[in-house]
Design a protein around this motif. Structure first.
Motif, PDB file in Angstrom:
ATOM      1  N   GLY A  31     -53.346  -2.815 -49.648  1.00 22.31           N
ATOM      2  CA  GLY A  31     -53.920  -4.096 -49.234  1.00 22.31           C
ATOM      3  C   GLY A  31     -53.721  -4.361 -47.753  1.00 22.31           C
ATOM      4  N   PHE A  32     -52.505  -4.072 -47.256  1.00 27.76           N
ATOM      5  CA  PHE A  32     -52.260  -4.255 -45.822  1.00 27.76           C
ATOM      6  C   PHE A  32     -53.107  -3.294 -44.994  1.00 27.76           C
ATOM      7  N   ALA A  33     -53.267  -2.054 -45.476  1.00 28.68           N
ATOM      8  CA  ALA A  33     -54.111  -1.089 -44.753  1.00 28.68           C
ATOM      9  C   ALA A  33     -55.555  -1.581 -44.713  1.00 28.68           C
ATOM     10  N   SER A  34     -56.045  -2.071 -45.838  1.00 28.46           N
ATOM     11  CA  SER A  34     -57.417  -2.595 -45.893  1.00 28.46           C
ATOM     12  C   SER A  34     -57.574  -3.843 -45.026  1.00 28.46           C
ATOM     13  N   MET A  35     -56.569  -4.718 -45.070  1.00 28.08           N
ATOM     14  CA  MET A  35     -56.613  -5.927 -44.239  1.00 28.08           C
ATOM     15  C   MET A  35     -56.597  -5.568 -42.755  1.00 28.08           C
ATOM     16  N   ALA A  36     -55.816  -4.552 -42.391  1.00 33.11           N
ATOM     17  CA  ALA A  36     -55.762  -4.128 -40.985  1.00 33.11           C
ATOM     18  C   ALA A  36     -57.125  -3.618 -40.540  1.00 33.11           C
ATOM     19  N   ILE A  37     -57.769  -2.812 -41.379  1.00 37.28           N
ATOM     20  CA  ILE A  37     -59.106  -2.315 -41.053  1.00 37.28           C
ATOM     21  C   ILE A  37     -60.078  -3.475 -40.904  1.00 37.28           C
ATOM     22  N   GLU A  38     -60.044  -4.386 -41.855  1.00 35.04           N
ATOM     23  CA  GLU A  38     -60.959  -5.526 -41.823  1.00 35.04           C
ATOM     24  C   GLU A  38     -60.728  -6.399 -40.596  1.00 35.04           C
ATOM     25  N   PHE A  39     -59.485  -6.711 -40.327  1.00 34.32           N
ATOM     26  CA  PHE A  39     -59.155  -7.608 -39.222  1.00 34.32           C
ATOM     27  C   PHE A  39     -59.462  -6.966 -37.866  1.00 34.32           C
ATOM     28  N   LEU A  40     -59.080  -5.703 -37.698  1.00 31.94           N
ATOM     29  CA  LEU A  40     -59.324  -5.010 -36.416  1.00 31.94           C
ATOM     30  C   LEU A  40     -60.809  -4.785 -36.174  1.00 31.94           C
ATOM     31  N   LEU A  41     -61.543  -4.411 -37.215  1.00 30.72           N
ATOM     32  CA  LEU A  41     -62.983  -4.230 -37.062  1.00 30.72           C
ATOM     33  C   LEU A  41     -63.655  -5.568 -36.737  1.00 30.72           C
ATOM     34  N   PHE A  42     -63.245  -6.639 -37.397  1.00 30.38           N
ATOM     35  CA  PHE A  42     -63.769  -7.970 -37.105  1.00 30.38           C
ATOM     36  C   PHE A  42     -63.517  -8.333 -35.638  1.00 30.38           C
ATOM     37  N   TYR A  43     -62.285  -8.143 -35.183  1.00 24.79           N
ATOM     38  CA  TYR A  43     -61.921  -8.432 -33.798  1.00 24.79           C
ATOM     39  C   TYR A  43     -62.775  -7.610 -32.829  1.00 24.79           C
ATOM     40  N   PHE A  44     -62.900  -6.337 -33.115  1.00 16.43           N
ATOM     41  CA  PHE A  44     -63.665  -5.432 -32.257  1.00 16.43           C
ATOM     42  C   PHE A  44     -65.137  -5.844 -32.199  1.00 16.43           C
ATOM     43  N   LEU A  45     -65.726  -6.177 -33.336  1.00 18.96           N
ATOM     44  CA  LEU A  45     -67.141  -6.551 -33.369  1.00 18.96           C
ATOM     45  C   LEU A  45     -67.427  -7.833 -32.600  1.00 18.96           C
ATOM     46  N   ILE A  46     -66.569  -8.851 -32.748  1.00 19.44           N
ATOM     47  CA  ILE A  46     -66.864 -10.121 -32.062  1.00 19.44           C
ATOM     48  C   ILE A  46     -66.489 -10.077 -30.587  1.00 19.44           C
TER      49      ILE A  46
END
Length: 146
Positions: A31-46
């Motif tokens: 879950g933490f690995a998935s959250m890290a991917i989601e959060f970092l990708l979100f940050y990178f995209l915006i």
């Protein structure tokens, strides 16, 4: 009528926790690995591509959800059968998770006026419990009568 005293209930609870400790640990890590991917990708995209925050939220959720499916299937819950049924259930639950995530994200963003990063983090936290319970008891459960 089934009678169960408090001592029996405590013993059953402790047995359940001991039995599921390893599973819960794997789930938390994935879950933490998935959250890290989601959060970092979100940050990178915006921040790097100026993608709309709602679009970025959904793209990052879709990517992390796909990653999480494979990690959950082969490592956390160690399943290798019932692929069609699992994919259908996972897709349905993932759709519901996206709805929960979007409602919490937009509420935090529009009504509470939190910044996009905090709103995304709150939405991810809220949907985590839903995801664990539905994956454990619906998607990757043992299909037996016991």
């Amino acid at each position: 009528m089934i009678k169960l005293n408090v001592g029996q209930l405590k013993l059953k609870s402790l047995q359940y926790l001991n039995k599921n400790k390893a599973l819960l640990g794997k789930y938390i890590f994935s879950g933490f690995a998935s959250m890290a991917i989601e959060f970092l990708l979100f940050y990178f995209l915006i921040n790097s591509f100026n993608v709309n925050v709602v679009v970025a939220s959904n793209v990052s959720l879709l990517c992390s959800g796909t990653f999480n499916y494979f990690l959950s299937r082969y490592w956390v819950f160690e399943k290798t059968s019932n692929v069609k049924k699992e994919i259908l259930l996972f897709a349905l639950i993932f759709f519901l998770s996206i709805l929960i995530n979007n409602v919490v994200f937009l509420f935090s963003l529009r009504f509470l006026r939190y910044n996009p990063m905090l709103s995304k983090f709150i939405a991810m936290c809220v949907s985590t419990g839903f995801n664990y319970l539905t994956k454990k008891y619906l998607v990757f459960r043992e299909f037996s009568l016991q």
